[in-house]
Design a protein around this motif. Sequence first.
Motif, PDB file in Angstrom:
ATOM      1  N   GLU A 172       0.409 -18.613   5.202  1.00  0.00           N
ATOM      2  CA  GLU A 172       1.553 -17.780   5.535  1.00  0.00           C
ATOM      3  C   GLU A 172       2.721 -18.178   4.644  1.00  0.00           C
ATOM      4  O   GLU A 172       2.857 -19.333   4.249  1.00  0.00           O
ATOM      5  CB  GLU A 172       1.919 -17.900   7.012  1.00  0.00           C
ATOM      6  N   THR A 181      -1.728 -10.901  -2.300  1.00  0.00           N
ATOM      7  CA  THR A 181      -1.242 -10.756  -0.927  1.00  0.00           C
ATOM      8  C   THR A 181      -2.390 -10.291  -0.057  1.00  0.00           C
ATOM      9  O   THR A 181      -3.025  -9.277  -0.345  1.00  0.00           O
ATOM     10  CB  THR A 181      -0.082  -9.743  -0.858  1.00  0.00           C
ATOM     11  N   TRP A 182      -2.655 -11.029   1.011  1.00  0.00           N
ATOM     12  CA  TRP A 182      -3.721 -10.670   1.944  1.00  0.00           C
ATOM     13  C   TRP A 182      -3.160  -9.792   3.058  1.00  0.00           C
ATOM     14  O   TRP A 182      -3.813  -8.869   3.507  1.00  0.00           O
ATOM     15  CB  TRP A 182      -4.324 -11.958   2.509  1.00  0.00           C
ATOM     16  N   TRP A 183      -1.932 -10.073   3.485  1.00  0.00           N
ATOM     17  CA  TRP A 183      -1.281  -9.315   4.560  1.00  0.00           C
ATOM     18  C   TRP A 183       0.221  -9.369   4.347  1.00  0.00           C
ATOM     19  O   TRP A 183       0.761 -10.422   3.999  1.00  0.00           O
ATOM     20  CB  TRP A 183      -1.644  -9.932   5.914  1.00  0.00           C
ATOM     21  N   ASN A 184       0.892  -8.234   4.522  1.00  0.00           N
ATOM     22  CA  ASN A 184       2.344  -8.225   4.364  1.00  0.00           C
ATOM     23  C   ASN A 184       3.064  -7.484   5.487  1.00  0.00           C
ATOM     24  O   ASN A 184       4.154  -6.968   5.292  1.00  0.00           O
ATOM     25  CB  ASN A 184       2.751  -7.665   3.003  1.00  0.00           C
ATOM     26  N   ALA A 207       4.384 -12.990   5.555  1.00  0.00           N
ATOM     27  CA  ALA A 207       3.307 -12.407   4.762  1.00  0.00           C
ATOM     28  C   ALA A 207       2.246 -13.490   4.616  1.00  0.00           C
ATOM     29  O   ALA A 207       2.466 -14.634   5.008  1.00  0.00           O
ATOM     30  CB  ALA A 207       3.812 -11.941   3.401  1.00  0.00           C
ATOM     31  N   THR A 208       1.106 -13.123   4.049  1.00  0.00           N
ATOM     32  CA  THR A 208       0.030 -14.087   3.840  1.00  0.00           C
ATOM     33  C   THR A 208      -0.468 -13.978   2.406  1.00  0.00           C
ATOM     34  O   THR A 208      -0.847 -12.901   1.960  1.00  0.00           O
ATOM     35  CB  THR A 208      -1.144 -13.821   4.810  1.00  0.00           C
TER      36      THR A 208
END
Length: 158
Positions: A97, A129-132, A66-67
């Motif tokens: 990350e 969370t930017w990306w999961n 995730a990011t």
Amino acid sequence: MRRVAVRSVVLAGLLVLGGGLPAGAAPVDAGPEADVAYHGRVSLAHAQLRIWLVPQNEGPSALPNATVRLRLSVPLADRQELAAGCARAGLREVVCETGALPLHGRGRHIGLALGLWEPVSEVVVRVDTWWNGGATDRNLANNEHVVLALDTGDSYAF
């Protein structure tokens, strides 16, 4: 490809309006479900912001990565030495990350010493969370934080 996208939008709209799928319709695969959380500390002293955080996953699925995004209320200095797996995402943003997030486990510890453009009396740090990986997270309360750090050198926990 276009037909699939349109079908997904129509099904999503029916779910919102009707509260469920039409008879005989298959659910759209939404990916895994995970509960990503961040816990850590922030401190500010002499135009240097220190952030230490640990990502965590309460499940019900593990995530390969995730990011986390850290947004500041003030600009960062031009030059930064960032931890491995971290990158600048703008004048006031850094993304990192998390590494693998096992079910009921923790990701890698992230430590940053960020130089600010100029000395300030306070900084607001927003963590989210930017990306999961496309996972569904029904509990955003534990992965979206706003922390005010005063230029005292004290640590503020989240």
